[in-house]
Design a protein around this motif. Sequence first.
Motif, PDB file in Angstrom:
ATOM      1  N   ASP A   1      13.592   3.805   7.621  1.00 37.01           N
ATOM      2  CA  ASP A   1      12.571   3.476   6.608  1.00 37.01           C
ATOM      3  C   ASP A   1      11.150   3.851   7.031  1.00 37.01           C
ATOM      4  OD1 ASP A   1      11.545   1.420   8.269  1.00 37.01           O
ATOM      5  OD2 ASP A   1      12.988   0.000   7.476  1.00 37.01           O
ATOM      6  N   PHE A   2      10.976   4.379   8.248  1.00 39.37           N
ATOM      7  CA  PHE A   2       9.663   4.803   8.745  1.00 39.37           C
ATOM      8  C   PHE A   2       8.628   3.667   8.684  1.00 39.37           C
ATOM      9  CE2 PHE A   2      11.718   8.153   6.157  1.00 39.37           C
ATOM     10  CZ  PHE A   2      12.237   8.911   7.190  1.00 39.37           C
ATOM     11  N   GLY A   3       9.109   2.430   8.730  1.00 34.16           N
ATOM     12  CA  GLY A   3       8.173   1.303   8.686  1.00 34.16           C
ATOM     13  C   GLY A   3       7.694   0.973   7.281  1.00 34.16           C
ATOM     14  N   GLY A   4       8.260   1.643   6.274  1.00 35.63           N
ATOM     15  CA  GLY A   4       7.924   1.325   4.889  1.00 35.63           C
ATOM     16  C   GLY A   4       6.677   2.042   4.402  1.00 35.63           C
ATOM     17  N   CYS A   5       6.011   1.424   3.460  1.00 34.80           N
ATOM     18  CA  CYS A   5       4.900   2.058   2.754  1.00 34.80           C
ATOM     19  C   CYS A   5       3.556   1.715   3.398  1.00 34.80           C
ATOM     20  CB  CYS A   5       4.939   1.589   1.297  1.00 34.80           C
ATOM     21  SG  CYS A   5       3.500   2.061   0.365  1.00 34.80           S
ATOM     22  N   ARG A   6       2.783   2.719   3.731  1.00 37.51           N
ATOM     23  CA  ARG A   6       1.468   2.503   4.367  1.00 37.51           C
ATOM     24  C   ARG A   6       0.495   1.830   3.388  1.00 37.51           C
ATOM     25  NH1 ARG A   6       2.428   1.171   7.995  1.00 37.51           N
ATOM     26  NH2 ARG A   6       4.555   1.362   7.348  1.00 37.51           N
ATOM     27  N   CYS A   7       0.583   2.190   2.125  1.00 44.70           N
ATOM     28  CA  CYS A   7      -0.348   1.608   1.144  1.00 44.70           C
ATOM     29  C   CYS A   7      -0.063   0.122   0.984  1.00 44.70           C
ATOM     30  CB  CYS A   7      -0.223   2.320  -0.200  1.00 44.70           C
ATOM     31  SG  CYS A   7      -0.669   4.050  -0.107  1.00 44.70           S
ATOM     32  N   GLN A   8       1.216  -0.213   0.950  1.00 40.88           N
ATOM     33  CA  GLN A   8       1.574  -1.617   0.806  1.00 40.88           C
ATOM     34  C   GLN A   8       1.150  -2.413   2.052  1.00 40.88           C
ATOM     35  OE1 GLN A   8       4.367  -2.456  -2.185  1.00 40.88           O
ATOM     36  NE2 GLN A   8       5.840  -2.957  -0.597  1.00 40.88           N
TER      37      GLN A   8
ATOM     38  N   TYR B   1      -1.324  -1.727   3.943  1.00 39.62           N
ATOM     39  CA  TYR B   1      -2.778  -1.854   3.896  1.00 39.62           C
ATOM     40  C   TYR B   1      -3.230  -2.897   2.870  1.00 39.62           C
ATOM     41  CZ  TYR B   1      -7.672  -0.640   3.323  1.00 39.62           C
ATOM     42  OH  TYR B   1      -9.030  -0.704   3.250  1.00 39.62           O
ATOM     43  N   LEU B   2      -2.653  -2.812   1.675  1.00 40.63           N
ATOM     44  CA  LEU B   2      -3.081  -3.732   0.613  1.00 40.63           C
ATOM     45  C   LEU B   2      -2.751  -5.185   0.959  1.00 40.63           C
ATOM     46  CD1 LEU B   2      -2.030  -1.737  -2.586  1.00 40.63           C
ATOM     47  CD2 LEU B   2      -4.367  -2.344  -1.909  1.00 40.63           C
ATOM     48  N   LEU B   3      -1.624  -5.395   1.630  1.00 35.74           N
ATOM     49  CA  LEU B   3      -1.184  -6.771   1.856  1.00 35.74           C
ATOM     50  C   LEU B   3      -1.567  -7.341   3.219  1.00 35.74           C
ATOM     51  CD1 LEU B   3       2.334  -6.648   0.172  1.00 35.74           C
ATOM     52  CD2 LEU B   3       0.288  -7.771  -0.680  1.00 35.74           C
ATOM     53  N   THR B   4      -1.798  -6.461   4.213  1.00 39.86           N
ATOM     54  CA  THR B   4      -2.133  -7.002   5.541  1.00 39.86           C
ATOM     55  C   THR B   4      -3.518  -6.569   6.007  1.00 39.86           C
ATOM     56  OG1 THR B   4      -1.395  -5.183   6.982  1.00 39.86           O
ATOM     57  CG2 THR B   4       0.319  -6.680   6.141  1.00 39.86           C
TER      58      THR B   4
ATOM     59  N   ASP C   1      -1.439   0.353   9.566  1.00 40.09           N
ATOM     60  CA  ASP C   1      -0.481   0.636  10.643  1.00 40.09           C
ATOM     61  C   ASP C   1       0.669  -0.375  10.675  1.00 40.09           C
ATOM     62  OD1 ASP C   1      -2.410   2.447  11.273  1.00 40.09           O
ATOM     63  OD2 ASP C   1      -2.893   1.624  13.246  1.00 40.09           O
ATOM     64  N   ASN C   2       0.437  -1.521  10.106  1.00 40.22           N
ATOM     65  CA  ASN C   2       1.429  -2.594  10.205  1.00 40.22           C
ATOM     66  C   ASN C   2       2.739  -2.256   9.501  1.00 40.22           C
ATOM     67  OD1 ASN C   2      -0.075  -4.379  11.712  1.00 40.22           O
ATOM     68  ND2 ASN C   2      -1.040  -5.312   9.912  1.00 40.22           N
ATOM     69  N   ALA C   3       3.780  -2.987   9.864  1.00 40.61           N
ATOM     70  CA  ALA C   3       5.042  -2.879   9.131  1.00 40.61           C
ATOM     71  C   ALA C   3       4.776  -3.261   7.678  1.00 40.61           C
ATOM     72  CB  ALA C   3       6.080  -3.817   9.731  1.00 40.61           C
ATOM     73  N   ASP C   4       5.416  -2.583   6.779  1.00 43.60           N
ATOM     74  CA  ASP C   4       5.359  -2.958   5.368  1.00 43.60           C
ATOM     75  C   ASP C   4       5.851  -4.416   5.266  1.00 43.60           C
ATOM     76  OD1 ASP C   4       5.973  -3.331   2.663  1.00 43.60           O
ATOM     77  OD2 ASP C   4       6.639  -1.253   2.401  1.00 43.60           O
ATOM     78  N   PRO C   5       5.030  -5.309   4.710  1.00 40.82           N
ATOM     79  CA  PRO C   5       5.408  -6.731   4.703  1.00 40.82           C
ATOM     80  C   PRO C   5       6.649  -7.046   3.865  1.00 40.82           C
ATOM     81  CG  PRO C   5       3.341  -6.394   3.547  1.00 40.82           C
ATOM     82  CD  PRO C   5       3.685  -5.089   4.171  1.00 40.82           C
ATOM     83  N   VAL C   6       7.144  -6.075   3.115  1.00 39.77           N
ATOM     84  CA  VAL C   6       8.434  -6.285   2.451  1.00 39.77           C
ATOM     85  C   VAL C   6       9.500  -6.572   3.505  1.00 39.77           C
ATOM     86  CG1 VAL C   6      10.299  -5.001   1.316  1.00 39.77           C
ATOM     87  CG2 VAL C   6       7.986  -4.985   0.337  1.00 39.77           C
TER      88      VAL C   6
ATOM     89  N   SER D   1       8.533  -8.437   9.375  1.00 39.05           N
ATOM     90  CA  SER D   1       7.071  -8.374   9.433  1.00 39.05           C
ATOM     91  C   SER D   1       6.498  -9.779   9.560  1.00 39.05           C
ATOM     92  CB  SER D   1       6.528  -7.718   8.164  1.00 39.05           C
ATOM     93  OG  SER D   1       5.207  -8.154   7.899  1.00 39.05           O
ATOM     94  N   PRO D   2       5.513  -9.971  10.468  1.00 34.61           N
ATOM     95  CA  PRO D   2       4.890 -11.301  10.568  1.00 34.61           C
ATOM     96  C   PRO D   2       4.142 -11.686   9.282  1.00 34.61           C
ATOM     97  CG  PRO D   2       3.879  -9.732  12.120  1.00 34.61           C
ATOM     98  CD  PRO D   2       5.018  -9.014  11.459  1.00 34.61           C
ATOM     99  N   GLN D   3       3.896 -10.707   8.416  1.00 37.89           N
ATOM    100  CA  GLN D   3       3.187 -11.020   7.161  1.00 37.89           C
ATOM    101  C   GLN D   3       4.122 -11.070   5.952  1.00 37.89           C
ATOM    102  OE1 GLN D   3       1.867  -8.415   9.137  1.00 37.89           O
ATOM    103  NE2 GLN D   3      -0.119  -9.206   9.776  1.00 37.89           N
ATOM    104  N   HIS D   4       5.415 -11.190   6.223  1.00 35.74           N
ATOM    105  CA  HIS D   4       6.384 -11.224   5.128  1.00 35.74           C
ATOM    106  C   HIS D   4       6.107 -12.389   4.165  1.00 35.74           C
ATOM    107  CE1 HIS D   4      10.077 -10.271   3.056  1.00 35.74           C
ATOM    108  NE2 HIS D   4      10.650 -11.418   3.344  1.00 35.74           N
TER     109      HIS D   4
END
Lengths: 87, 379
Positions: free
Chosen positions: B317-324, B326-329, B333-338, B342-345
């Motif tokens: 999954d390449f760590g998911g979506c960079r935009c997501q 960024y918008l959510l965390t 660079d962070n893991a996609d919170p989906v 992810s600590p921001q799930h």
Amino acid sequence: METIPRLRRGFRFQWEPAQQSHVLLYPEGMVKLNDSAGAILAEVDGVKSRADIVAALEARFPDAGALSDDVFAFLDEASRQHWIEWL
Amino acid sequence: MTTSHTDHKIGPPLWLLAELTYRCPLQCPYCSNPLDYASQEQELSTQQWLDVLQQGRALGAAQLGFSGGEPLVRQDLPELIGGARELGYYTNLITSGLGLTETKVKAFADAGLDHIQVSFQASDPELNNAVAGSRKAFQQKLAMARAVKEAGYPMVLNFVIHRHNIHQMTDILALCENLGADYVELATCQYYGWAFANREGLMPSRAQLAEAETRVNRYRAELVERDHPMKVIFVTPDYYEERPKACMNGWGSLFLTVAPDGTALPCHSARLLPIEFPNVTQASLEDIWYRSPGFNHYRGDGWMPEPCRSCDEKDKDFGGCRCQAYLLTGNADNADPVCAKSPQHDRILAARTAADHATAGLEDLTYRNARNSRVFCRS
Ligand code: SF4
Ligand code: SF4
């Protein structure tokens, strides 16, 4: 008997140099074809019947032996995927 | 910032999306255009676009999408279509149908257009027009869908799905079948751009989603039974997943978007990231794709922090979506919170809870128009 295949409307078959392969293009999609799929689809022109296609391929690849099983199987699959339709 | 991607083989861009303009007569509250689009009025000239198309084709792009905004507002569209066809692209026009006429549908076919995708907002005029922010949209869309079919194009109908139309799945599919669609895209809102600003008012609840999936599957089964070729693609919202999508099949791996002003992007929403992206007026597409810092930024996996860095799913999954991310965390660079790792799930969980209790009506959404855009531009 439906024996003459043609590409479904909206499908385009072409050689892509960057991918070094034939591809099938359709609305917002692309299938990269292996050599034998590419060779078979290249014969699908809405004129040749299944038997003509087999004959053409056997003439082109004389060392490959009988090809009708492979060709029919591929055309069936292509038809299940709705890439081709029968006239 | 330097990224290690030396061990990463970069393939050619196979997909080129030409966002010809941000101008559009509609006001969809889920539009993926930038919130401040009204301040970005620069558009490439016809010659510049033809040049971009030529360079893209030389790099290996085979699929070309003309989108926007509404691409039909560009008067040079027939010329661009003709140029694209000559280069050997499979050319897709992605339109709201507004501004289309039967004459244009035929003229585009003569110019070599392969396919027209018409987007709808709902299966009935009332809801459709309320979402689109236009009173005449639905009738026009119906007429144009018929004209597209008449002219012999393969027909793809696209519906963006959200909490206000998700109950219409069966009606939507029946409408599509009735119009003779070959493909139907039921694309649940992705929360970028205007959709992110309106997320609370758009996101369906889990119960709504489950019901919709049941209906779509039932319809699909019927189609198979009748050996009907209409293909239904249902993109479900990743907010209800525990693993992120492999966004864009990997950053800078297949997709290349060129925005109206010539900014080149790895994905049409990447503009919101705090990264500098190159412009086709200043560099060749080849330089941009293979060598620009913007495109190399998230190639490979050297940039990944934990938990992705040591995760055995990172090639999937390449760590998911960079935009997501960024918008959510706040950090792209962070893991996609989906991702449940992810600590921001919790932010995704909170959005799900909010969707269970949302009461906002259509009138509470922020519609995509120049007035609202200028507000975002200032803030
Ligand atoms: S999503 Fe709606 S408002 Fe945005 S460009 Fe498309 S038709 Fe226009
Ligand atoms: S931790 Fe990162 S790489 Fe692993 S599954 Fe989650 S998003 Fe994907």
